[in-house]
Design a protein around this motif. Structure first.
Motif, PDB file in Angstrom:
ATOM      1  N   GLN A  93       0.824  -1.211   0.000  1.00  0.00           N
ATOM      2  CA  GLN A  93       0.000   0.000   0.000  1.00  0.00           C
ATOM      3  C   GLN A  93       0.863   1.268   0.000  1.00  0.00           C
ATOM      4  N   ASN A  94       2.022   1.209   0.637  1.00  0.00           N
ATOM      5  CA  ASN A  94       2.950   2.349   0.585  1.00  0.00           C
ATOM      6  C   ASN A  94       3.405   2.613  -0.846  1.00  0.00           C
ATOM      7  N   LEU A  95       3.658   1.530  -1.578  1.00  0.00           N
ATOM      8  CA  LEU A  95       4.051   1.665  -2.982  1.00  0.00           C
ATOM      9  C   LEU A  95       2.892   2.209  -3.813  1.00  0.00           C
ATOM     10  N   VAL A  96       1.687   1.712  -3.561  1.00  0.00           N
ATOM     11  CA  VAL A  96       0.502   2.173  -4.298  1.00  0.00           C
ATOM     12  C   VAL A  96       0.302   3.676  -4.103  1.00  0.00           C
ATOM     13  N   ARG A  97       0.508   4.161  -2.877  1.00  0.00           N
ATOM     14  CA  ARG A  97       0.345   5.596  -2.597  1.00  0.00           C
ATOM     15  C   ARG A  97       1.356   6.441  -3.357  1.00  0.00           C
ATOM     16  N   ASN A  98       2.458   5.842  -3.741  1.00  0.00           N
ATOM     17  CA  ASN A  98       3.488   6.569  -4.497  1.00  0.00           C
ATOM     18  C   ASN A  98       3.507   6.156  -5.964  1.00  0.00           C
ATOM     19  N   SER A  99       2.347   5.727  -6.453  1.00  0.00           N
ATOM     20  CA  SER A  99       2.218   5.307  -7.849  1.00  0.00           C
ATOM     21  C   SER A  99       1.180   6.168  -8.556  1.00  0.00           C
ATOM     22  N   ASP A 100       0.890   5.801  -9.800  1.00  0.00           N
ATOM     23  CA  ASP A 100      -0.142   6.495 -10.579  1.00  0.00           C
ATOM     24  C   ASP A 100      -1.452   5.711 -10.590  1.00  0.00           C
ATOM     25  N   SER A 101      -1.576   4.736  -9.699  1.00  0.00           N
ATOM     26  CA  SER A 101      -2.747   3.864  -9.720  1.00  0.00           C
ATOM     27  C   SER A 101      -4.044   4.631  -9.473  1.00  0.00           C
ATOM     28  N   LYS A 102      -5.075   4.234 -10.200  1.00  0.00           N
ATOM     29  CA  LYS A 102      -6.400   4.835 -10.044  1.00  0.00           C
ATOM     30  C   LYS A 102      -7.381   3.852  -9.404  1.00  0.00           C
ATOM     31  N   VAL A 103      -6.861   2.695  -8.957  1.00  0.00           N
ATOM     32  CA  VAL A 103      -7.731   1.697  -8.332  1.00  0.00           C
ATOM     33  C   VAL A 103      -7.172   1.321  -6.959  1.00  0.00           C
ATOM     34  N   PRO A 104      -8.052   0.909  -6.038  1.00  0.00           N
ATOM     35  CA  PRO A 104      -7.572   0.417  -4.733  1.00  0.00           C
ATOM     36  C   PRO A 104      -6.971  -0.976  -4.898  1.00  0.00           C
ATOM     37  N   PHE A 105      -6.052  -1.343  -4.026  1.00  0.00           N
ATOM     38  CA  PHE A 105      -5.391  -2.648  -4.122  1.00  0.00           C
ATOM     39  C   PHE A 105      -5.801  -3.553  -2.966  1.00  0.00           C
ATOM     40  N   THR A 106      -6.020  -4.823  -3.281  1.00  0.00           N
ATOM     41  CA  THR A 106      -6.236  -5.868  -2.294  1.00  0.00           C
ATOM     42  C   THR A 106      -5.056  -6.825  -2.408  1.00  0.00           C
ATOM     43  N   ILE A 107      -4.266  -6.941  -1.338  1.00  0.00           N
ATOM     44  CA  ILE A 107      -3.010  -7.688  -1.407  1.00  0.00           C
ATOM     45  C   ILE A 107      -3.056  -8.887  -0.463  1.00  0.00           C
ATOM     46  N   LYS A 108      -2.751 -10.070  -0.978  1.00  0.00           N
ATOM     47  CA  LYS A 108      -2.756 -11.295  -0.186  1.00  0.00           C
ATOM     48  C   LYS A 108      -1.489 -12.109  -0.446  1.00  0.00           C
ATOM     49  N   VAL A 109      -1.169 -12.996   0.495  1.00  0.00           N
ATOM     50  CA  VAL A 109       0.032 -13.820   0.392  1.00  0.00           C
ATOM     51  C   VAL A 109      -0.372 -15.261   0.082  1.00  0.00           C
ATOM     52  N   VAL A 110       0.249 -15.834  -0.949  1.00  0.00           N
ATOM     53  CA  VAL A 110      -0.010 -17.212  -1.351  1.00  0.00           C
ATOM     54  C   VAL A 110       1.033 -18.123  -0.713  1.00  0.00           C
ATOM     55  N   ASP A 111       0.576 -19.230  -0.162  1.00  0.00           N
ATOM     56  CA  ASP A 111       1.471 -20.202   0.465  1.00  0.00           C
ATOM     57  C   ASP A 111       2.095 -21.079  -0.621  1.00  0.00           C
ATOM     58  N   SER A 112       3.219 -20.633  -1.156  1.00  0.00           N
ATOM     59  CA  SER A 112       3.922 -21.362  -2.210  1.00  0.00           C
ATOM     60  C   SER A 112       5.390 -20.993  -2.154  1.00  0.00           C
ATOM     61  N   ASP A 113       6.268 -21.999  -2.303  1.00  0.00           N
ATOM     62  CA  ASP A 113       7.696 -21.700  -2.249  1.00  0.00           C
ATOM     63  C   ASP A 113       8.246 -21.224  -3.584  1.00  0.00           C
ATOM     64  N   GLN A 114       7.406 -21.146  -4.620  1.00  0.00           N
ATOM     65  CA  GLN A 114       7.872 -20.624  -5.901  1.00  0.00           C
ATOM     66  C   GLN A 114       8.082 -19.116  -5.813  1.00  0.00           C
ATOM     67  N   VAL A 115       9.112 -18.637  -6.483  1.00  0.00           N
ATOM     68  CA  VAL A 115       9.440 -17.210  -6.481  1.00  0.00           C
ATOM     69  C   VAL A 115       8.523 -16.514  -7.482  1.00  0.00           C
ATOM     70  N   ASN A 116       7.451 -15.935  -6.985  1.00  0.00           N
ATOM     71  CA  ASN A 116       6.427 -15.357  -7.849  1.00  0.00           C
ATOM     72  C   ASN A 116       5.626 -14.253  -7.159  1.00  0.00           C
ATOM     73  N   ALA A 117       4.993 -13.438  -7.986  1.00  0.00           N
ATOM     74  CA  ALA A 117       4.012 -12.441  -7.540  1.00  0.00           C
ATOM     75  C   ALA A 117       3.209 -12.084  -8.772  1.00  0.00           C
ATOM     76  N   PHE A 118       1.934 -11.784  -8.617  1.00  0.00           N
ATOM     77  CA  PHE A 118       1.143 -11.391  -9.784  1.00  0.00           C
ATOM     78  C   PHE A 118      -0.008 -10.501  -9.370  1.00  0.00           C
ATOM     79  N   ALA A 119      -0.394  -9.631 -10.283  1.00  0.00           N
ATOM     80  CA  ALA A 119      -1.488  -8.696 -10.029  1.00  0.00           C
ATOM     81  C   ALA A 119      -2.513  -8.806 -11.136  1.00  0.00           C
ATOM     82  N   LEU A 120      -3.768  -8.950 -10.761  1.00  0.00           N
ATOM     83  CA  LEU A 120      -4.867  -9.029 -11.717  1.00  0.00           C
ATOM     84  C   LEU A 120      -5.365  -7.626 -12.047  1.00  0.00           C
TER      85      LEU A 120
END
Length: 337
Positions: A93-120
Motif C-alpha cells: 500500500q505504501n508503494l501504491v500511494r506513491n504510484s499512478d494507480s487509479k484503483v484500490p489494491f487488495t493484497i494477499k500472500v499465497v502459500d507457495s515456495d515458488q518465487v512469484n508475484a502477480f497482479a490481476l
C-alpha cells in the motif's frame, strides 16, 4: 536599421544555440526527447497510457479482477497469519500511494515456495511466500511488488483484452514479469499459454520495469534493488530451477533488461542522501515464513500425508511419491534384468 537587424540575427542564433534565450522550437524539441512518463514530480497525477485503446472502464476492470480473484483463490492456498499479511499489505500500500494507480489494491500472500508475484486487473494482488523468503531485503521485495503495481496502473490486462490478444478472460492473470506467474499457476489447472501472448508482453514488461522503478524510488527504497533481484533470479535459476515458475525459467531477466534499468536509474532518478534498504520487520516476517515452511515439511522417516502412486516394473514395485521433499531421501532402485 542595420544595427537592429544584427541584434535580431544575434538573438536568433543565440536562441538556437541555447545561450539562455528561450526558443519555443528548442523547448518543443527537448520535450519530445524526454522519455514518456519520466516526470517524477508528477507521479500520482499522471494518466498512464491515456491514449491507449481500452474498451474497459475502471469500474468494469475492477469487477473483472474481482471475478478472476475468486477463481484464483479456489486454486491456491493463502497464508492466513495476520502479522504476515499485515506486513506485506503495508509494504504494498505504501508503494501504491506513491504510484499512478487509479484503483484500490487488495493484497494477499499465497502459500507457495515458488518465487512469484502477480497482479490481476483492478488491483487484486498476490505475493508468493517464496518470493519473500528468497529476497534478501525489504527493498528487493518492494522492487518486485512495484513492478506488479505498474502493470495494474498501466492497465496492461484490459489493454491486451481490448486488442484481442487474449481469447479467454481467464488468461488475463498471465500478465506479469513476462507471464511467469500466471503460467505456473494456470499450468496446474490445465490452461495453455499462447506464445504470441508472451512475446507481446515484452513491451508491457519494459514499461512495468520503468514505472515500477519510479514507484520504488518515490517510496524511498534503494532503486538498485531491482537490479540486484534480477541478478538473484538468474543465479537462482541455475542453482534451484524448481524454485521458479516455468515461464519465469523460459523468460529469465535478460542482460538487456538489467542494463536498461541501470540506465534509467542513472538518467531519470536524482540521487538521494539515503534510501531504505532493509528493516528488522522484514527479517522477522521472513524468519516466520521459513519456520512455517519447515514446520509443514515431514520429518525424516515421516509420511507427508500426500497420496503415493505405485509404479509396477518388471517383477518389482516402486513407490513414487509426489512430495518434492522426498526426493533427497528417495533410495536408488535397480531394475531387474
Amino acid at each position: 536599421m542595420k544595427r537592429r537587424l544584427k541584434q535580431l540575427l544575434a538573438m536568433t542564433l543565440a536562441a538556437f544555440l541555447g545561450f539562455g534565450i528561450h526558443s519555443p522550437l528548442l523547448a518543443e524539441k527537448k520535450k519530445k526527447k524526454q522519455k514518456k512518463n519520466a516526470d517524477l514530480e508528477n507521479v500520482g497525477n499522471r494518466e498512464i497510457n491515456k491514449r491507449s485503446l481500452n474498451f474497459y472502464s475502471i469500474e468494469r476492470e475492477i469487477a473483472l479482477g474481482k471475478r478472476l480473484s475468486m477463481q484464483i483463490e479456489q486454486q491456491v492456498k493463502l497464508v492466513t497469519d495476520p502479522e504476515i499479511n499485515e506486513y506485506v499489505n503495508r509494504v504494498g500500500q505504501n508503494l501504491v500511494r506513491n504510484s499512478d494507480s487509479k484503483v484500490p489494491f487488495t493484497i494477499k500472500v499465497v502459500d507457495s515456495d515458488q518465487v512469484n508475484a502477480f497482479a490481476l486487473p483492478g488491483g487484486f494482488f498476490y505475493v508468493n511466500s517464496g518470493l519473500i523468503t528468497s529476497a534478501e531485503s525489504e527493498s528487493e521485495l518492494a522492487g518486485v511488488m512495484a513492478h506488479e503495481i505498474a502493470h495494474v496502473t498501466a492497465r496492461h490486462g484490459t489493454e491486451n483484452a481490448t486488442k484481442g490478444q487474449i481469447a479467454n478472460y481467464a488468461m488475463l492473470p498471465l500478465i506479469f514479469m513476462g507471464g511467469a506467474l500466471g503460467y505456473g499457476l494456470y499450468q496446474a489447472a490445465g490452461f495453455l499459454i499462447p506464445l504470441q501472448f508472451l512475446h507481446f508482453s515484452r513491451k508491457a514488461e519494459t514499461e512495468a520495469d520503468f514505472l515500477g522503478l519510479q514507484y520504488l524510488y518515490k517510496t524511498g527504497y534503494d532503486p538498485t534493488s531491482s537490479v540486484s533481484f534480477f541478478e538473484k533470479i538468474q543465479a537462482l535459476e541455475k542453482k534451484k530451477p524448481g524454485k521458479l515458475a516455468k515461464a519465469f525459467r523460459t523468460h529469465p531477466p535478460t542482460g538487456d533488461r538489467i542494463v536498461k534499468t541501470q540506465n534509467n536509474i542513472a538518467t531519470i532518478l536524482p540521487e538521494k542522501d539515503q534510501y531504505v534498504i532493509n528493516t528488522s520487520e522484514f527479517g522477522r516476517i521472513k524468519a516466520k515464513l521459513l519456520a512455517l515452511e519447515n514446520a509443514s515439511r515431514p520429518k525424516k522417516g515421516e509420511k507427508s500425508g500426500r497420496p503415493s502412486l505405485k509404479r509396477r516394473t518388471s517383477g518389482e514395485v516402486e513407490e513414487v511419491s509426489d512430495d518434492p521433499a522426498d526426493d533427497e531421501e528417495r533410495p536408488t532402485l535397480k531394475r531387474r534384468k
